[in-house]
Design a protein around this motif. Structure first.
Motif, PDB file in Angstrom:
ATOM      1  N   GLY A  56       1.023  -1.218   0.031  1.00 51.83           N
ATOM      2  CA  GLY A  56      -0.125  -0.054   0.067  1.00 51.83           C
ATOM      3  C   GLY A  56       0.826   1.154   0.100  1.00 51.83           C
ATOM      4  O   GLY A  56       0.448   2.214  -0.754  1.00 51.83           O
ATOM      5  N   HIS A  99      -3.111   3.684   7.557  1.00 47.56           N
ATOM      6  CA  HIS A  99      -4.040   3.185   6.644  1.00 47.56           C
ATOM      7  C   HIS A  99      -3.371   2.165   6.004  1.00 47.56           C
ATOM      8  O   HIS A  99      -4.441   1.063   5.342  1.00 47.56           O
ATOM      9  CB  HIS A  99      -4.240   4.733   5.749  1.00 47.56           C
ATOM     10  CG  HIS A  99      -5.423   5.384   6.209  1.00 47.56           C
ATOM     11  ND1 HIS A  99      -6.729   5.372   5.880  1.00 47.56           N
ATOM     12  CD2 HIS A  99      -5.093   6.393   7.352  1.00 47.56           C
ATOM     13  CE1 HIS A  99      -7.343   6.348   6.627  1.00 47.56           C
ATOM     14  NE2 HIS A  99      -6.495   6.876   7.410  1.00 47.56           N
ATOM     15  N   HIS A 100      -2.115   2.044   5.558  1.00 48.54           N
ATOM     16  CA  HIS A 100      -1.607   1.028   4.888  1.00 48.54           C
ATOM     17  C   HIS A 100      -1.041  -0.067   5.363  1.00 48.54           C
ATOM     18  O   HIS A 100      -0.876  -1.335   4.907  1.00 48.54           O
ATOM     19  CB  HIS A 100      -0.528   1.463   3.703  1.00 48.54           C
ATOM     20  CG  HIS A 100      -1.174   2.304   2.998  1.00 48.54           C
ATOM     21  ND1 HIS A 100      -2.171   2.024   1.903  1.00 48.54           N
ATOM     22  CD2 HIS A 100      -0.627   3.735   2.584  1.00 48.54           C
ATOM     23  CE1 HIS A 100      -2.301   3.294   1.276  1.00 48.54           C
ATOM     24  NE2 HIS A 100      -1.627   4.236   1.544  1.00 48.54           N
ATOM     25  N   ALA A 101      -0.751   0.039   6.893  1.00 48.32           N
ATOM     26  CA  ALA A 101      -0.250  -1.170   7.419  1.00 48.32           C
ATOM     27  C   ALA A 101      -0.880  -1.215   8.912  1.00 48.32           C
ATOM     28  O   ALA A 101      -0.661  -2.249   9.526  1.00 48.32           O
ATOM     29  CB  ALA A 101       1.312  -0.700   7.818  1.00 48.32           C
ATOM     30  N   THR A 135      -0.690 -10.271  11.661  1.00 46.16           N
ATOM     31  CA  THR A 135      -1.041  -8.959  10.738  1.00 46.16           C
ATOM     32  C   THR A 135       0.411  -8.289   9.999  1.00 46.16           C
ATOM     33  O   THR A 135       0.127  -7.569   9.074  1.00 46.16           O
ATOM     34  CB  THR A 135      -1.522  -8.095  11.367  1.00 46.16           C
ATOM     35  OG1 THR A 135      -0.836  -7.726  12.761  1.00 46.16           O
ATOM     36  CG2 THR A 135      -2.863  -8.534  12.170  1.00 46.16           C
ATOM     37  N   ARG A 158      -1.153  -9.007   5.440  1.00 47.49           N
ATOM     38  CA  ARG A 158      -1.906  -8.789   6.638  1.00 47.49           C
ATOM     39  C   ARG A 158      -2.928  -9.548   7.232  1.00 47.49           C
ATOM     40  O   ARG A 158      -3.802  -9.356   7.925  1.00 47.49           O
ATOM     41  CB  ARG A 158      -2.677  -7.296   6.576  1.00 47.49           C
ATOM     42  CG  ARG A 158      -1.504  -6.303   6.182  1.00 47.49           C
ATOM     43  CD  ARG A 158      -2.199  -4.866   5.934  1.00 47.49           C
ATOM     44  NE  ARG A 158      -3.108  -4.432   7.096  1.00 47.49           N
ATOM     45  CZ  ARG A 158      -3.469  -3.123   6.827  1.00 47.49           C
ATOM     46  NH1 ARG A 158      -3.311  -2.524   5.949  1.00 47.49           N
ATOM     47  NH2 ARG A 158      -4.270  -2.817   8.001  1.00 47.49           N
ATOM     48  N   ILE A 198     -11.163  -3.045   1.036  1.00 48.30           N
ATOM     49  CA  ILE A 198      -9.686  -3.167   1.160  1.00 48.30           C
ATOM     50  C   ILE A 198      -9.201  -4.621   0.901  1.00 48.30           C
ATOM     51  O   ILE A 198      -8.236  -4.834  -0.005  1.00 48.30           O
ATOM     52  CB  ILE A 198      -9.121  -2.783   2.767  1.00 48.30           C
ATOM     53  CG1 ILE A 198      -7.681  -2.819   2.492  1.00 48.30           C
ATOM     54  CG2 ILE A 198      -9.565  -3.738   3.463  1.00 48.30           C
ATOM     55  CD1 ILE A 198      -6.939  -2.214   3.925  1.00 48.30           C
ATOM     56  N   ARG A 219      -7.130  -5.256  -2.610  1.00 51.71           N
ATOM     57  CA  ARG A 219      -5.631  -6.016  -2.635  1.00 51.71           C
ATOM     58  C   ARG A 219      -5.636  -7.146  -3.268  1.00 51.71           C
ATOM     59  O   ARG A 219      -4.646  -7.566  -3.909  1.00 51.71           O
ATOM     60  CB  ARG A 219      -5.399  -6.344  -1.233  1.00 51.71           C
ATOM     61  CG  ARG A 219      -5.307  -4.903  -0.343  1.00 51.71           C
ATOM     62  CD  ARG A 219      -4.067  -4.247  -0.506  1.00 51.71           C
ATOM     63  NE  ARG A 219      -2.971  -4.958  -0.620  1.00 51.71           N
ATOM     64  CZ  ARG A 219      -2.002  -4.691  -1.995  1.00 51.71           C
ATOM     65  NH1 ARG A 219      -2.182  -3.764  -2.547  1.00 51.71           N
ATOM     66  NH2 ARG A 219      -0.803  -5.647  -1.708  1.00 51.71           N
ATOM     67  N   SER A 263      -5.750  -8.004   9.593  1.00 51.29           N
ATOM     68  CA  SER A 263      -5.890  -6.418   9.884  1.00 51.29           C
ATOM     69  C   SER A 263      -6.280  -5.715   8.454  1.00 51.29           C
ATOM     70  O   SER A 263      -6.254  -4.759   8.554  1.00 51.29           O
ATOM     71  CB  SER A 263      -4.541  -5.923  10.346  1.00 51.29           C
ATOM     72  OG  SER A 263      -3.761  -5.754   9.405  1.00 51.29           O
ATOM     73  N   MET A 278     -11.029   1.400   6.934  1.00 48.76           N
ATOM     74  CA  MET A 278     -10.747   2.505   7.931  1.00 48.76           C
ATOM     75  C   MET A 278     -11.967   3.239   8.407  1.00 48.76           C
ATOM     76  O   MET A 278     -12.324   3.524   9.651  1.00 48.76           O
ATOM     77  CB  MET A 278      -9.733   3.552   7.736  1.00 48.76           C
ATOM     78  CG  MET A 278      -8.263   2.671   7.562  1.00 48.76           C
ATOM     79  SD  MET A 278      -7.844   1.762   9.227  1.00 48.76           S
ATOM     80  CE  MET A 278      -7.775   3.203  10.311  1.00 48.76           C
ATOM     81  N   VAL A 319      -6.439  12.217   4.172  1.00 50.17           N
ATOM     82  CA  VAL A 319      -6.272  10.649   4.158  1.00 50.17           C
ATOM     83  C   VAL A 319      -5.497  10.466   2.831  1.00 50.17           C
ATOM     84  O   VAL A 319      -4.364   9.676   2.941  1.00 50.17           O
ATOM     85  CB  VAL A 319      -7.242   9.724   4.257  1.00 50.17           C
ATOM     86  CG1 VAL A 319      -7.115   8.369   3.992  1.00 50.17           C
ATOM     87  CG2 VAL A 319      -7.870   9.975   5.832  1.00 50.17           C
TER      88      VAL A 319
END
Lengths: 330, 330
Positions: free
Chosen positions: A32, A271-273, B47, B52, B108, B112, B307, B311, B328
């Motif tokens: 990400g 946000h990405h991790a 995660t 993740r 998300i 991904r 995870s 968000m 963001v």
């Protein structure tokens, strides 16, 4: 490479004194971030251990040596993370640990130092004022004072991160390291340059606490009158000349970043991790944000060095609103 | 112990097929949780890797075998994490990966899966509807379908977590595992019971998706009409009888938790560990919250299994307000 205070064989031996809880931390690519930053970013994660920072690597070495030498007490000044780590490492070895910290350090850091059984002495003033008080306590009580970047074990502990960075299968063009006292950057830089000299070592410090970066560029110690940054973990005014000398050998560059880049870096890591990090831990991402051209297409690693952050402040910086206290504590 | 589909020697061999990025995940005590929950809580953190979640442990085994057998394509149904992991593992081995998922899966997870180059097929309906579609694609195209908990490699992959839990220096009274299809709980439970039979294996499922837990208590498959939980990763209606049979051997208990306990668990992991987790990953903490007396003073480990969470939904559940979108994405 010119000589520094560090020694590869000594670091490899010192590794054995460190509780495995703190070793071999995760190192993994975060796709990400790559999409957002235009370079392949790997995270070296030093927050997923009982003290939520890299500092225990050094305090494990220190505490095991003190205990082996029959010492019973130790004092340090701390921005918060060193104190917490020394409290952890000292507790299991029967050491009385005194930590001197600024009254304005993050509450979470002060609470954790107390919770781990250390004697916490608060001073009005910043990290360098805490250092003066720790020095006085050391002399009054005749006990050893541990000083970040001055005691070479703090650099050796950090260097074990560098060993891990360059001994795995992943290869990097650059490693981005937070710069404060220089223990982390000097230690990591030494290990990286010893084993993979082609990897760039880039130190990152906030514009609001630039003493060590200015010193590195001037090749001599420059102090500042004050600091002004949310990155409490790296906010020093008085560089240690030995740490600077080491850094002049092992660092390829030292850059300063804006506060807004630090908070944006924190936001990207959230946000990405899925990681809440303290400001110092986002310095590497901040540097990537500020110089996209330099890193475009490169393979970079950055050390996520700590996650001890007060959540109210975190939400304020990152732009989220905190949960109502009644729910948080429920 | 009665026989299950799993085999210790096979799991230990399978471990070698897994990219080290996904092995030896952090396992560490979280003192802040201990203070809040009244028991010593260690986190097994799945995660902090490129996908993740824990699922790549299984997909690495599967993809390496498919590639070794000259296969070029594979399909799976997924709540999101299995698909992402299979996409990751398949990409590096030249496999064409098709993932069938619910249109209502977290964005998300879907993003991904696409970003990793898989062909994503969306269905109107839930995980079990996606399973039917994946089965049809498998038959139409003559390609192997991977099914969570049915294909034993998904259990073997999870079992490598169990090996790590009981082969380190830390000792536990109980291990709390999220229960969905049973691949995670069955795999971890098998390894734990094989090597440390005194450790309780406790499965945790949401009240809103209780099919496998009801089946475990009834000792035969019970399906449900629908599910109603934010824990999308464990929301199945149709238990697999083989996974249930294994679980009857290796699990000591299976408990159901309220949605409010799941969100409180997520909040505690945010505040005490700095971790954003998806709802399924907080099921263990939720169980501790709901039965404090049972766990008082005990040493427990829980697997933080994923995870991948949107968000906006996360902030809504945990009670924080999201950052403005402009910031963001800035």
């Amino acid at each position: 490479m010119q000589k520094t205070r560090l020694d590869l064989a000594r670091i490899q031996t010192a590794r054995q004194a460190i509780d495995p809880l703190f070793l071999d931390s995760p190192l993994y690519p975060c796709a990400g971030l790559e999409a957002d930053l235009g370079c392949a970013v790997s995270l070296k994660l030093e927050t997923v251990n009982p003290v939520r920072s890299f500092k225990a690597r050094g305090t494990e070495i220190i505490a095991s040596r003190l205990a082996a030498n029959g010492q019973h007490a130790v004092v340090c000044a701390s921005a918060g993370n060193l104190g917490q780590a020394l409290a952890w490492s000292g507790r299991s070895r029967g050491l009385d640990v005194t930590v001197v910290a600024s009254r304005s350090a993050p509450a979470i850091k002060l609470e954790r130092i107390r919770a781990l059984g250390a004697d916490l002495v608060l001073v009005d003033g910043d990290y360098d004022v805490a250092c003066e008080r720790a020095s006085a306590i050391s002399q009054e009580r005749g006990i050893r004072r541990i000083e970040d970047s001055v005691d070479v074990e703090t650099c050796d502990g950090a260097a074990t991160i560098g060993l891990e960075l360059v001994s795995g299968p992943a290869q990097f063009d650059a490693v981005l390291v937070a710069l404060g006292t220089g223990a982390l950057a000097g230690g990591v830089g030494y290990a990286v340059k010893s084993l993979a000299p082609e990897v760039e070592v880039i130190c990152v410090q906030p514009q609001g606490a630039p003493a060590m970066t200015r010193s590195w560029h001037a090749r001599s110690v420059i102090t500042t009158e004050s600091t002004d940054t949310i990155a409490d973990g790296v906010a020093g005014r008085v560089p240690n000349p030995d740490a600077l000398a080491d850094l002049l050998v092992v660092a390829d560059d030292a850059v300063l970043v804006e506060e807004s880049s630090i908070t944006e870096g924190m936001r990207l890591l959230l946000h990405h991790a899925g990681l809440v990090v303290e400001p110092s831990a986002a310095l590497g991402i901040a540097a990537l944000l500020e110089d996209r051209d330099r890193f475009a297409g490169k393979r970079v690693a950055t050390i996520v060095c700590g996650s001890n952050v007060d959540m109210d402040a975190y939400h304020r910086w990152v732009g989220t609103a905190p949960a109502p206290a009644a729910i948080v504590n429920g």
